[in-house]
Design a protein around this motif. Structure first.
Motif, PDB file in Angstrom:
ATOM      1  N   ILE A  30       0.833  -1.202   0.000  1.00  0.00           N
ATOM      2  CA  ILE A  30       0.000   0.000   0.000  1.00  0.00           C
ATOM      3  C   ILE A  30       0.867   1.252   0.000  1.00  0.00           C
ATOM      4  O   ILE A  30       0.541   2.251  -0.657  1.00  0.00           O
ATOM      5  CB  ILE A  30      -0.949  -0.020   1.212  1.00  0.00           C
ATOM      6  N   LEU A  31       1.992   1.208   0.736  1.00  0.00           N
ATOM      7  CA  LEU A  31       2.898   2.349   0.759  1.00  0.00           C
ATOM      8  C   LEU A  31       3.416   2.664  -0.638  1.00  0.00           C
ATOM      9  O   LEU A  31       3.446   3.829  -1.065  1.00  0.00           O
ATOM     10  CB  LEU A  31       4.060   2.081   1.709  1.00  0.00           C
ATOM     11  N   ILE A  32       3.816   1.638  -1.391  1.00  0.00           N
ATOM     12  CA  ILE A  32       4.322   1.846  -2.744  1.00  0.00           C
ATOM     13  C   ILE A  32       3.231   2.421  -3.636  1.00  0.00           C
ATOM     14  O   ILE A  32       3.457   3.365  -4.406  1.00  0.00           O
ATOM     15  CB  ILE A  32       4.860   0.522  -3.320  1.00  0.00           C
ATOM     16  N   VAL A  33       2.024   1.855  -3.530  1.00  0.00           N
ATOM     17  CA  VAL A  33       0.914   2.345  -4.347  1.00  0.00           C
ATOM     18  C   VAL A  33       0.597   3.795  -4.020  1.00  0.00           C
ATOM     19  O   VAL A  33       0.357   4.621  -4.916  1.00  0.00           O
ATOM     20  CB  VAL A  33      -0.326   1.450  -4.146  1.00  0.00           C
ATOM     21  N   LEU A  34       0.616   4.138  -2.746  1.00  0.00           N
ATOM     22  CA  LEU A  34       0.319   5.514  -2.345  1.00  0.00           C
ATOM     23  C   LEU A  34       1.382   6.482  -2.839  1.00  0.00           C
ATOM     24  O   LEU A  34       1.065   7.614  -3.251  1.00  0.00           O
ATOM     25  CB  LEU A  34       0.194   5.596  -0.818  1.00  0.00           C
ATOM     26  N   LEU A  35       2.651   6.059  -2.818  1.00  0.00           N
ATOM     27  CA  LEU A  35       3.719   6.915  -3.324  1.00  0.00           C
ATOM     28  C   LEU A  35       3.526   7.219  -4.806  1.00  0.00           C
ATOM     29  O   LEU A  35       3.653   8.370  -5.247  1.00  0.00           O
ATOM     30  CB  LEU A  35       5.074   6.251  -3.088  1.00  0.00           C
ATOM     31  N   LEU A  36       3.230   6.180  -5.582  1.00  0.00           N
ATOM     32  CA  LEU A  36       3.021   6.381  -7.010  1.00  0.00           C
ATOM     33  C   LEU A  36       1.759   7.200  -7.281  1.00  0.00           C
ATOM     34  O   LEU A  36       1.749   8.086  -8.146  1.00  0.00           O
ATOM     35  CB  LEU A  36       2.923   5.022  -7.721  1.00  0.00           C
ATOM     36  N   ALA A  37       0.716   6.912  -6.511  1.00  0.00           N
ATOM     37  CA  ALA A  37      -0.535   7.650  -6.697  1.00  0.00           C
ATOM     38  C   ALA A  37      -0.356   9.123  -6.360  1.00  0.00           C
ATOM     39  O   ALA A  37      -0.934  10.005  -7.021  1.00  0.00           O
ATOM     40  CB  ALA A  37      -1.642   7.032  -5.842  1.00  0.00           C
ATOM     41  N   ALA A  38       0.426   9.415  -5.332  1.00  0.00           N
ATOM     42  CA  ALA A  38       0.655  10.810  -4.951  1.00  0.00           C
ATOM     43  C   ALA A  38       1.347  11.575  -6.075  1.00  0.00           C
ATOM     44  O   ALA A  38       0.992  12.721  -6.365  1.00  0.00           O
ATOM     45  CB  ALA A  38       1.487  10.861  -3.667  1.00  0.00           C
ATOM     46  N   ASP A  39       2.335  10.935  -6.722  1.00  0.00           N
ATOM     47  CA  ASP A  39       3.011  11.594  -7.845  1.00  0.00           C
ATOM     48  C   ASP A  39       2.064  11.838  -9.008  1.00  0.00           C
ATOM     49  O   ASP A  39       2.085  12.898  -9.637  1.00  0.00           O
ATOM     50  CB  ASP A  39       4.202  10.741  -8.312  1.00  0.00           C
ATOM     51  N   VAL A  41      -1.265  12.083  -8.946  1.00  0.00           N
ATOM     52  CA  VAL A  41      -2.303  13.060  -8.606  1.00  0.00           C
ATOM     53  C   VAL A  41      -1.722  14.469  -8.549  1.00  0.00           C
ATOM     54  O   VAL A  41      -2.387  15.446  -8.913  1.00  0.00           O
ATOM     55  CB  VAL A  41      -2.971  12.688  -7.266  1.00  0.00           C
ATOM     56  N   PHE A  42      -0.459  14.579  -8.104  1.00  0.00           N
ATOM     57  CA  PHE A  42       0.129  15.904  -7.903  1.00  0.00           C
ATOM     58  C   PHE A  42       0.297  16.668  -9.211  1.00  0.00           C
ATOM     59  O   PHE A  42       0.072  17.870  -9.273  1.00  0.00           O
ATOM     60  CB  PHE A  42       1.488  15.769  -7.206  1.00  0.00           C
ATOM     61  N   THR A  43       0.737  15.961 -10.247  1.00  0.00           N
ATOM     62  CA  THR A  43       1.013  16.631 -11.518  1.00  0.00           C
ATOM     63  C   THR A  43      -0.088  16.335 -12.522  1.00  0.00           C
ATOM     64  O   THR A  43      -0.703  15.273 -12.494  1.00  0.00           O
ATOM     65  CB  THR A  43       2.375  16.170 -12.087  1.00  0.00           C
ATOM     66  N   SER A  44      -0.342  17.278 -13.407  1.00  0.00           N
ATOM     67  CA  SER A  44      -1.347  17.122 -14.447  1.00  0.00           C
ATOM     68  C   SER A  44      -0.671  16.727 -15.753  1.00  0.00           C
ATOM     69  O   SER A  44       0.535  16.919 -15.920  1.00  0.00           O
ATOM     70  CB  SER A  44      -2.122  18.433 -14.630  1.00  0.00           C
ATOM     71  N   PRO A  45      -1.434  16.186 -16.710  1.00  0.00           N
ATOM     72  CA  PRO A  45      -0.825  15.830 -18.004  1.00  0.00           C
ATOM     73  C   PRO A  45      -0.166  17.013 -18.696  1.00  0.00           C
ATOM     74  O   PRO A  45       0.881  16.853 -19.339  1.00  0.00           O
ATOM     75  CB  PRO A  45      -2.026  15.303 -18.811  1.00  0.00           C
ATOM     76  N   SER A  46      -0.754  18.201 -18.558  1.00  0.00           N
ATOM     77  CA  SER A  46      -0.154  19.379 -19.188  1.00  0.00           C
ATOM     78  C   SER A  46       1.189  19.721 -18.548  1.00  0.00           C
ATOM     79  O   SER A  46       2.149  20.077 -19.255  1.00  0.00           O
ATOM     80  CB  SER A  46      -1.104  20.571 -19.086  1.00  0.00           C
ATOM     81  N   ASP A  47       1.266  19.622 -17.208  1.00  0.00           N
ATOM     82  CA  ASP A  47       2.538  19.869 -16.527  1.00  0.00           C
ATOM     83  C   ASP A  47       3.589  18.851 -16.949  1.00  0.00           C
ATOM     84  O   ASP A  47       4.769  19.185 -17.121  1.00  0.00           O
ATOM     85  CB  ASP A  47       2.343  19.820 -15.011  1.00  0.00           C
ATOM     86  N   PHE A  48       3.159  17.618 -17.111  1.00  0.00           N
ATOM     87  CA  PHE A  48       4.066  16.553 -17.512  1.00  0.00           C
ATOM     88  C   PHE A  48       4.628  16.829 -18.915  1.00  0.00           C
ATOM     89  O   PHE A  48       5.835  16.729 -19.150  1.00  0.00           O
ATOM     90  CB  PHE A  48       3.330  15.216 -17.479  1.00  0.00           C
ATOM     91  N   ASN A 248       6.710  20.788  -9.993  1.00  0.00           N
ATOM     92  CA  ASN A 248       5.946  20.074 -11.013  1.00  0.00           C
ATOM     93  C   ASN A 248       6.868  19.367 -12.001  1.00  0.00           C
ATOM     94  O   ASN A 248       6.635  18.215 -12.380  1.00  0.00           O
ATOM     95  CB  ASN A 248       5.024  21.042 -11.758  1.00  0.00           C
ATOM     96  N   ALA A 249       7.915  20.065 -12.424  1.00  0.00           N
ATOM     97  CA  ALA A 249       8.864  19.451 -13.352  1.00  0.00           C
ATOM     98  C   ALA A 249       9.604  18.294 -12.696  1.00  0.00           C
ATOM     99  O   ALA A 249       9.848  17.266 -13.327  1.00  0.00           O
ATOM    100  CB  ALA A 249       9.853  20.500 -13.855  1.00  0.00           C
ATOM    101  N   ALA A 250       9.962  18.445 -11.431  1.00  0.00           N
ATOM    102  CA  ALA A 250      10.661  17.374 -10.715  1.00  0.00           C
ATOM    103  C   ALA A 250       9.789  16.128 -10.613  1.00  0.00           C
ATOM    104  O   ALA A 250      10.266  15.002 -10.815  1.00  0.00           O
ATOM    105  CB  ALA A 250      11.068  17.858  -9.322  1.00  0.00           C
ATOM    106  N   VAL A 251       8.499  16.335 -10.308  1.00  0.00           N
ATOM    107  CA  VAL A 251       7.583  15.194 -10.222  1.00  0.00           C
ATOM    108  C   VAL A 251       7.378  14.563 -11.589  1.00  0.00           C
ATOM    109  O   VAL A 251       7.307  13.335 -11.718  1.00  0.00           O
ATOM    110  CB  VAL A 251       6.234  15.634  -9.611  1.00  0.00           C
ATOM    111  N   ALA A 252       7.304  15.377 -12.634  1.00  0.00           N
ATOM    112  CA  ALA A 252       7.135  14.845 -13.988  1.00  0.00           C
ATOM    113  C   ALA A 252       8.317  13.965 -14.387  1.00  0.00           C
ATOM    114  O   ALA A 252       8.141  12.881 -14.943  1.00  0.00           O
ATOM    115  CB  ALA A 252       6.962  15.996 -14.979  1.00  0.00           C
ATOM    116  N   VAL A 253       9.528  14.420 -14.090  1.00  0.00           N
ATOM    117  CA  VAL A 253      10.720  13.619 -14.392  1.00  0.00           C
ATOM    118  C   VAL A 253      10.730  12.349 -13.544  1.00  0.00           C
ATOM    119  O   VAL A 253      11.125  11.275 -14.020  1.00  0.00           O
ATOM    120  CB  VAL A 253      11.991  14.452 -14.158  1.00  0.00           C
ATOM    121  N   SER A 254      10.286  12.461 -12.309  1.00  0.00           N
ATOM    122  CA  SER A 254      10.208  11.284 -11.445  1.00  0.00           C
ATOM    123  C   SER A 254       9.263  10.243 -12.029  1.00  0.00           C
ATOM    124  O   SER A 254       9.568   9.036 -12.033  1.00  0.00           O
ATOM    125  CB  SER A 254       9.744  11.686 -10.050  1.00  0.00           C
TER     126      SER A 254
END
Length: 277
Positions: A30-39, A41-48, A248-254
């Motif tokens: 669940i921790l892994i899923v939540l980490l990925l889900a947080a990334d 949810v945080f960024t939008s497709p346009s930001d990506f 936003n850019a950092a999360v997109a690269v992540s």
């Protein structure tokens, strides 16, 4: 005389066992899923998309692909003979070699990068490796793209060696012994008998080395730096974007790196090597 009845044992339920084991395991999943889900949810497709359109990030992506591929190929070239020797032979100092191979795995990344930096700039009787490479060979390493490859290779190769050793451990050596009794040399037995059987392990070792090189950060930052458009790779891009407040850019690269890692894991699953590496 009354016959004694055989004792009966009530079978206990396994439900508590599975609840405890499953509950502990589920916490990590669940921790892994939540980490990925947080990334996600945080960024939008346009930001990506906007982040990936940056020339700096595109250059970092290209260098990442090239450097990881180079480090993986070099790792396979070293890991195949070394893994074979560690698996097949008992030679003097084998335990020392086996221990040295694991040092890059357990060594703190920053320490490894600092050690590489010292190695190339340590003066020995007035001679310096980096100065010799720069002045005599015309191939500087420190704070250039070769430093990225070398930093990635230093760690990735250790994982490739372990994978290849397990691969050769699972191959029965009797076929090689039979080939040698029929007149083959050790080299011929290795090339014609052992190596063809190890192809799955070789692909797995290359893939694991590539994935490990993808995640390298500390040695690259110390030994190669994080100069944009020159030594920047995706792992250092996350650091640089965070340092200038571009979350936003950092999360997109992540997320891009997560996608690349997932592809690598899928390749390993498709191979079905069954290696215990």
């Amino acid at each position: 005389m009354k016959a004694s009845s055989s004792p009966t044992f009530r079978r206990r339920s396994d439900t508590p066992f599975f609840l405890v084991m499953g509950g502990i395991s589920a916490c990590f999943i669940i921790l892994i899923v939540l980490l990925l889900a947080a990334d996600v949810v945080f960024t939008s497709p346009s930001d990506f998309i906007d982040a990936l359109r940056k020339p700096e990030i595109q250059a970092a992506f290209r260098l990442t692909i090239l450097s990881c591929s180079a480090a993986a190929v070099l790792s396979l070239w070293v890991a195949t003979p070394l893994g074979y020797l560690l698996s097949r032979y008992r030679f003097p100092g084998r335990w020392l070699v086996d221990t040295l191979v694991d040092i890059p795995i357990v060594l703190p990344p920053l320490v490894l990068g600092l050690s590489l930096l010292i190695l190339f700039h340590l003066p020995i009787f007035g001679w310096e490796l980096e100065a010799w490479l720069r002045d005599s060979v015309g191939f500087p390493v420190t704070y250039q793209w070769p430093a990225v490859v070398l930093a990635q290779f230093s760690v990735a190769c250790a994982f490739a060696v372990r994978t290849m050793r397990v691969t050769f451990d699972q191959i029965d050596p009797r076929a090689e012994d039979v080939a040698r009794t029929l007149g083959c040399t050790r080299g011929q037995a290795f090339m014609q008998i052992a190596l063809p059987q190890a192809w799955r392990g070789m692909i797995a070792a290359t893939t694991i080395a590539w994935a490990r090189a993808l995640g390298e950060f500390g040695p690259i930052l110390v030994f190669a730096g994080a100069t944009r458009m020159r030594t920047e790779v995706l792992s250092t891009t996350v650091f640089l974007e965070l340092s200038i407040g571009q979350l936003n850019a950092a999360v997109a690269v992540s997320l891009l790196m997560v996608a690349m890692a997932v592809v690598v894991l899928l390749i390993l699953r498709v191979l079905g090597t069954g290696l215990n590496a």
